[in-house]
Design an enzyme around this catalytic site. Sequence first.
Site: not given
Ligand code: C5P
Length: 228
Positions: A32, A59, A61, A64, A116
């Site tokens: 990603k 990713d 996101k 707009d 999350t």
């Molecule tokens: O390091 P970690 O496992 O927390 O990384 C999670 C990844 O998932 C990050 O790149 C974050 O931007 C992405 N993400 C997230 N929550 C979301 C969507 C994407 O943590 N809802």
Amino acid sequence: MNKPIIIALDFPESGEAIRFSEKLDPSLCRLKVGKELFTSSGPLLVETLMKKGFDIFLDLKFHDIPNTVASACKAAASLGVWMVNVHALGGSAMMKKAREALQESPCKLIAVTLLTSMGLEEIREIGLQGEPEDIVERLAMLAKSSGLDGVVCSGLEAARLRKKFGKDFCLVTPGIRPSGSDAHDQKRVMTPKIAMSNGSDYLVIGRPIREAIDPNRALEAIMQEIGR
Ligand code: C5P
């Protein structure tokens, strides 16, 4: 689902990202590329990673006005990436227009429901009422009815969404933490095994693999935990 692990390449620049990717086997995982890395290193890096055989989830996101998001999705998909995403909070007009823009493309289009990292306090702060699970379900419903392929959701909501939307709706789950590891800034976390048994198709994992002394071993341990 083959290759269910998507490793978040949250690095500041391409050199580090490429060196890290060289420790990984593209037949075992996908990658990603998020806002930081894409802003610093752009399409060239994405192309380099794809040439190494990796499927890329871009990713960014997008959130707009519909026309801008649709054009951005089209530009992203034209790089040849495997998956792109938008924020479901942008609404159905925006998501439908994005879907239309990718009509001819094999690129998967999914929506982020609630981040999350957002707990109840942050959800209330922006004026959203109701339980996080209900908000996520409503946003997922909007994404599905707008023709999107799936959503990003926490492992806590995966079981409910899988039951509600059936097996063809793709569930991508970040906030994954193998038991005993640091949650960092994530609030709604879950172990890989529970997330998969709750119905997630793909797990987005960053720091638990990136910060491991041996990332490949950390990946293998997670694959073993989920029975792959
Ligand atoms: O390091 P970690 O496992 O927390 O990384 C999670 C990844 O998932 C990050 O790149 C974050 O931007 C992405 N993400 C997230 N929550 C979301 C969507 C994407 O943590 N809802």
